[in-house]
Design an enzyme around this catalytic site. Structure first.
Site, PDB file in Angstrom:
ATOM      1  N   HIS A  70       0.852  -1.197   0.000  1.00  0.00           N
ATOM      2  CA  HIS A  70       0.000   0.000   0.000  1.00  0.00           C
ATOM      3  C   HIS A  70       0.881   1.239   0.000  1.00  0.00           C
ATOM      4  O   HIS A  70       2.089   1.151   0.223  1.00  0.00           O
ATOM      5  CB  HIS A  70      -0.989   0.004   1.164  1.00  0.00           C
ATOM      6  CG  HIS A  70      -0.375   0.013   2.536  1.00  0.00           C
ATOM      7  ND1 HIS A  70       0.436  -0.988   3.006  1.00  0.00           N
ATOM      8  CD2 HIS A  70      -0.465   0.911   3.550  1.00  0.00           C
ATOM      9  CE1 HIS A  70       0.817  -0.713   4.240  1.00  0.00           C
ATOM     10  NE2 HIS A  70       0.293   0.436   4.600  1.00  0.00           N
ATOM     11  N   HIS A 103       1.458   3.807   1.899  1.00  0.00           N
ATOM     12  CA  HIS A 103       2.069   4.506   3.032  1.00  0.00           C
ATOM     13  C   HIS A 103       3.586   4.557   2.829  1.00  0.00           C
ATOM     14  O   HIS A 103       4.195   3.615   2.305  1.00  0.00           O
ATOM     15  CB  HIS A 103       1.716   3.806   4.348  1.00  0.00           C
ATOM     16  CG  HIS A 103       0.275   4.011   4.741  1.00  0.00           C
ATOM     17  ND1 HIS A 103      -0.354   3.281   5.716  1.00  0.00           N
ATOM     18  CD2 HIS A 103      -0.651   4.893   4.268  1.00  0.00           C
ATOM     19  CE1 HIS A 103      -1.610   3.698   5.837  1.00  0.00           C
ATOM     20  NE2 HIS A 103      -1.820   4.668   4.964  1.00  0.00           N
ATOM     21  N   ASP A 108       6.283   4.225   4.514  1.00  0.00           N
ATOM     22  CA  ASP A 108       7.251   3.224   4.982  1.00  0.00           C
ATOM     23  C   ASP A 108       7.230   1.956   4.129  1.00  0.00           C
ATOM     24  O   ASP A 108       8.093   1.096   4.275  1.00  0.00           O
ATOM     25  CB  ASP A 108       7.021   2.898   6.475  1.00  0.00           C
ATOM     26  CG  ASP A 108       5.605   2.510   6.811  1.00  0.00           C
ATOM     27  OD1 ASP A 108       4.670   3.031   6.177  1.00  0.00           O
ATOM     28  OD2 ASP A 108       5.418   1.676   7.713  1.00  0.00           O
ATOM     29  N   HIS A 109       6.266   1.845   3.226  1.00  0.00           N
ATOM     30  CA  HIS A 109       6.178   0.676   2.337  1.00  0.00           C
ATOM     31  C   HIS A 109       6.545   1.019   0.898  1.00  0.00           C
ATOM     32  O   HIS A 109       6.966   0.153   0.144  1.00  0.00           O
ATOM     33  CB  HIS A 109       4.749   0.106   2.348  1.00  0.00           C
ATOM     34  CG  HIS A 109       4.284  -0.257   3.712  1.00  0.00           C
ATOM     35  ND1 HIS A 109       4.282  -1.556   4.176  1.00  0.00           N
ATOM     36  CD2 HIS A 109       3.856   0.507   4.751  1.00  0.00           C
ATOM     37  CE1 HIS A 109       3.854  -1.561   5.439  1.00  0.00           C
ATOM     38  NE2 HIS A 109       3.595  -0.322   5.810  1.00  0.00           N
TER      39      HIS A 109
HETATM   40 ZN   LIG Z   1       0.386   1.422   6.558  1.00  0.00          ZN
END
Ligand SMILES: [Zn+2]
Length: 266
Positions: free
Chosen positions: A64, A66, A68-69
């Protein structure tokens, strides 16, 4: 049977705990699940793992949008220019990470390692959230669906949805997985217990919201103060997001009505 190699993203912090887990699956089509944040130590570990396995990175599958990904995609693209990037489309959010994103559709079968993964669309934590299902080992690459020893944040202001999340938990329970490899924290070796506890937790929270309404707490701030009296900001802000997400579910179900920033049971 796929053989994932855990690679830490080196981004510890208040929202990421010890930092993100990414998973390299070497094989005929070597893929990396989640991009991390582009930390050099992550990229170096990735380079070493590829060399050890005599593998060439072909694709990055992102759970997804976000940061940090997904935000490491750009640094990975710089170091491995031929790599392709895939995720469930979320055009506005994806544009923050300037690589050519290719779409993954719900239930799409994706070649990975020496086998296949199936992309399962699991909105709730984020609208574009995917988990990747390896049926051969009954393993779910879980992104932020579940974190051992914790619950998952639902940010209402960023498209989080409690109703969707509960449906996504059920969808994954129905796969009957034997383990979840999450993006944060340790491997989950009893998915049924954890995911079931999440469903119970959300039901309890919903009851608390309804009880707060019964006591005349009709704004999100009043409800947060009544449900979580001890909480200090910024955790208070997260609690407000969670309460608002529960109210949105109750509104959708026609059980609560909203008038401006005030809520009432129907
Ligand atoms: Zn997340």
């Amino acid at each position: 049977m796929l053989h994932p190699v855990l690679l830490h993203a080196f981004n510890p912090g208040p929202m990421t705990g010890a930092g993100n887990n990414t998973y390299l699956i070497p094989g005929r089509r070597t893929v990396l699940i989640d991009a991390g944040v582009g930390d050099d130590r992550h990229l170096d570990a990735l380079a070493r793992a590829l060399e050890e396995h005599g593998a060439t990175l072909e694709a990055v599958l992102v759970t997804h949008a976000h940061g940090d990904h997904a935000s490491g995609a750009e640094a990975i693209a710089r170091r491995w220019p031929r790599v392709e990037f895939f995720k469930y489309p979320s055009p506005e959010r994806d544009a923050r990470y300037p690589v050519p994103w290719q779409p993954i559709a719900a239930d799409e079968r994706i070649a990975a390692g020496d086998g296949f993964l199936t992309a399962i669309h699991t909105p709730g934590h984020a609208p574009d959230h995917l988990v990747f299902w390896d049926e051969s080992s009954r393993t779910v690459y879980g992104g932020d669906l579940a974190v051992l020893g914790s619950t998952v944040v639902i940010l209402w202001s960023q498209g989080g949805s409690v109703g969707d999340y509960l449906q996504s938990l059920q969808l994954v329970l129905d796969l009957n997985p034997i383990r979840i490899l999450p993006a944060h924290g340790a491997e989950i070796d009893d998915p049924r217990a954890l995911l079931t506890s999440y469903i119970v937790h959300r039901e309890e929270r919903e009851q608390q919201v309804l009880q707060a309404l019964d006591r005349g707490k009709d704004t999100v701030d009043d409800m947060v103060a009544s449900i979580y009296p001890e909480l200090q900001s910024p955790l208070r802000r997260m609690a407000a997001e969670s309460v608002r997400a529960h109210l949105a579910k109750l509104e959708q179900e026609g059980r609560v009505a909203r008038n401006g920033d005030r809520f009432a049971k129907i």
